[in-house]
Design an enzyme around this catalytic site. Structure first.
Site, PDB file in Angstrom:
ATOM      1  N   LYS A  37      -3.680   3.587  -2.976  1.00 19.19           N
ATOM      2  CA  LYS A  37      -4.551   4.615  -3.546  1.00 19.19           C
ATOM      3  C   LYS A  37      -3.994   5.930  -3.039  1.00 19.19           C
ATOM      4  O   LYS A  37      -4.098   6.243  -1.859  1.00 19.19           O
ATOM      5  CB  LYS A  37      -5.990   4.406  -3.090  1.00 19.19           C
ATOM      6  CG  LYS A  37      -6.540   3.079  -3.557  1.00 19.19           C
ATOM      7  CD  LYS A  37      -7.878   2.764  -2.945  1.00 19.19           C
ATOM      8  CE  LYS A  37      -8.394   1.413  -3.407  1.00 19.19           C
ATOM      9  NZ  LYS A  37      -7.675   0.271  -2.829  1.00 19.19           N
ATOM     10  N   ASP A  40       0.818  -1.217   0.000  1.00 22.86           N
ATOM     11  CA  ASP A  40       0.000   0.000   0.000  1.00 22.86           C
ATOM     12  C   ASP A  40       0.852   1.268   0.000  1.00 22.86           C
ATOM     13  O   ASP A  40       2.053   1.222   0.251  1.00 22.86           O
ATOM     14  CB  ASP A  40      -0.911  -0.009   1.235  1.00 22.86           C
ATOM     15  CG  ASP A  40      -2.167  -0.815   0.977  1.00 22.86           C
ATOM     16  OD1 ASP A  40      -2.348  -1.276  -0.159  1.00 22.86           O
ATOM     17  OD2 ASP A  40      -2.969  -0.970   1.920  1.00 22.86           O
ATOM     18  N   MET A  46      -7.096   9.808   9.209  1.00 23.86           N
ATOM     19  CA  MET A  46      -7.636  10.389   7.961  1.00 23.86           C
ATOM     20  C   MET A  46      -8.307  11.733   8.248  1.00 23.86           C
ATOM     21  O   MET A  46      -9.478  11.959   7.900  1.00 23.86           O
ATOM     22  CB  MET A  46      -8.641   9.412   7.331  1.00 23.86           C
ATOM     23  CG  MET A  46      -7.973   8.139   6.873  1.00 23.86           C
ATOM     24  SD  MET A  46      -9.122   6.829   6.472  1.00 23.86           S
ATOM     25  CE  MET A  46      -9.438   6.129   8.064  1.00 23.86           C
TER      26      MET A  46
HETATM   27  C1  LIG Z   1      -6.353   4.120   5.596  1.00 22.62           C
HETATM   28  S1  LIG Z   1      -5.763   4.490   7.184  1.00 22.62           S
HETATM   29  C2  LIG Z   1      -4.809   3.073   7.504  1.00 22.62           C
HETATM   30  C3  LIG Z   1      -4.387   2.944   8.946  1.00 22.62           C
HETATM   31  C4  LIG Z   1      -3.431   1.801   9.193  1.00 22.62           C
HETATM   32  N1  LIG Z   1      -4.036   0.542   8.877  1.00 22.62           N
HETATM   33  C5  LIG Z   1      -2.915   1.782  10.626  1.00 22.62           C
HETATM   34  O1  LIG Z   1      -3.225   0.851  11.387  1.00 22.62           O
HETATM   35  O2  LIG Z   1      -2.164   2.685  10.966  1.00 22.62           O
HETATM   36  C6  LIG Z   1      -4.575   5.727   6.819  1.00 22.62           C
HETATM   37  C7  LIG Z   1      -4.457   6.748   7.927  1.00 22.62           C
HETATM   38  O3  LIG Z   1      -3.585   6.288   8.950  1.00 22.62           O
HETATM   39  C8  LIG Z   1      -2.910   7.369   9.531  1.00 22.62           C
HETATM   40  N2  LIG Z   1      -1.462   7.176   9.372  1.00 22.62           N
HETATM   41  C9  LIG Z   1      -0.843   6.112   8.870  1.00 22.62           C
HETATM   42  N3  LIG Z   1       0.495   6.241   8.936  1.00 22.62           N
HETATM   43  C10 LIG Z   1       0.728   7.439   9.502  1.00 22.62           C
HETATM   44  C11 LIG Z   1       1.906   8.165   9.859  1.00 22.62           C
HETATM   45  N4  LIG Z   1       3.125   7.664   9.656  1.00 22.62           N
HETATM   46  N5  LIG Z   1       1.766   9.387  10.433  1.00 22.62           N
HETATM   47  C12 LIG Z   1       0.551   9.895  10.667  1.00 22.62           C
HETATM   48  N6  LIG Z   1      -0.598   9.260  10.351  1.00 22.62           N
HETATM   49  C13 LIG Z   1      -0.521   8.048   9.788  1.00 22.62           C
HETATM   50  C14 LIG Z   1      -3.387   8.628   8.811  1.00 22.62           C
HETATM   51  O4  LIG Z   1      -4.464   9.161   9.542  1.00 22.62           O
HETATM   52  C15 LIG Z   1      -3.846   8.059   7.494  1.00 22.62           C
HETATM   53  O5  LIG Z   1      -4.771   8.902   6.858  1.00 22.62           O
END
Ligand SMILES: C[S@@+](CC[C@H](N)C(=O)[O-])C[C@H]1O[C@@H](n2cnc3c(N)ncnc32)[C@H](O)[C@@H]1O
Length: 244
Positions: free
Chosen positions: A63, A41, A172
């Site tokens: 995406k 991803d 998000m």
């Molecule tokens: C589709 S969700 C997936 C979350 C993922 N499965 C998890 O457990 O972290 C994506 C969101 O995770 C958060 N996110 C993921 N990695 C991040 C990072 N390194 N720093 C800040 N937010 C992060 C953000 O809010 C982003 O929009």
């Protein structure tokens, strides 16, 4: 190895962790090292992919604005095609595969077709990103509960969910920040609640913007906040000073 594992193909659904490539689990890294096919991803660190073995096929299945993106149906089809061809398939997802990552959707699809799925949990950004920025989600006497929500904008721009928890974490959150902040202030009647937005947490690009509900939107705009980011709201944000 039992009979089942000899007969039926297996897809490993692996959590890559929150961004820092070293935050994958040992088991997740083992699967990555052995994989023939890695479907990954947008939030998976490119450095982590360097651990895939020479000759493994790396397929971008994210995406992300500005990049060619692939439909969920196409991802399902690729997983089925490769695993049925006898390849060791790793589906690598940012954070934990079952937290807002469509991991369960993919697992259900594969299982319905008789394909075995193993889930290797990952460290979710919901807890790791605040922690790496110096914000614990719970702390004795300050916060005994936390809730994790999607901050995603709905088509009709509805208020977001504001549960009864001491610490609120929104994933998000970037494009809907104003609405999220208004929803929380409306529910709690407090514009002074401390909060922080953390962009690209646990990576070298990490950016932390702190403030209160009343000024976090303006500060985030001035700092040119971009996804991925996590919003944390609650008294625990004040601990960032002494802890960082
Ligand atoms: C589709 S969700 C997936 C979350 C993922 N499965 C998890 O457990 O972290 C994506 C969101 O995770 C958060 N996110 C993921 N990695 C991040 C990072 N390194 N720093 C800040 N937010 C992060 C953000 O809010 C982003 O929009």
């Amino acid at each position: 190895m039992n009979n089942d594992s000899l007969v039926r193909p297996l897809v490993s659904l692996v959590g890559a962790g929150p961004g820092d490539p070293e935050l994958i689990t040992v088991k997740g890294l083992d699967r990555l090292l052995e994989a023939d096919i890695v479907l990954y991803d947008a939030l998976v660190s490119p450095e982590l992919l360097e651990h895939a073995r020479m000759g493994a096929e790396l397929i971008y299945a994210g995406k992300h604005p500005g990049r060619h993106s692939i439909s969920q149906e196409a991802i399902h089809a690729l997983l089925v095609k490769h695993v049925q061809a006898g390849r060791r398939v790793v589906r690598l997802k940012g954070g934990d595969p079952y937290i807002f990552g469509k991991g369960a959707e993919e697992a259900l699809f594969l299982k319905a077709r008789g394909i075995r799925v193993e889930v290797i949990p990952g460290i979710t950004s919901a807890v790791a990103v605040p922690a790496a920025a110096g914000i614990p989600l719970t702390h004795r006497g300050i916060s005994s509960s936390f809730a994790v929500m999607t901050g995603h904008r709905t088509e009709d721009n509805r208020p977001v969910l504001v549960p009864q928890a001491d610490t609120l974490v929104y994933l998000m959150c970037v494009s809907n920040l104003e609405n999220i902040v208004r929803s929380i202030a409306g529910e709690r009647g407090q514009w002074d609640l401390p909060c922080a937005v953390i962009e690209s947490g646990t990576t070298k690009r990490q950016k932390v913007i702190t403030g209160a509900l009343r000024n976090i939107v303006g500060r985030s705009k001035r700092a040119k906040l971009e996804p991925p980011a996590v919003l944390v709201v609650g008294e625990v944000v004040r601990l960032r000073g002494p802890l960082r």
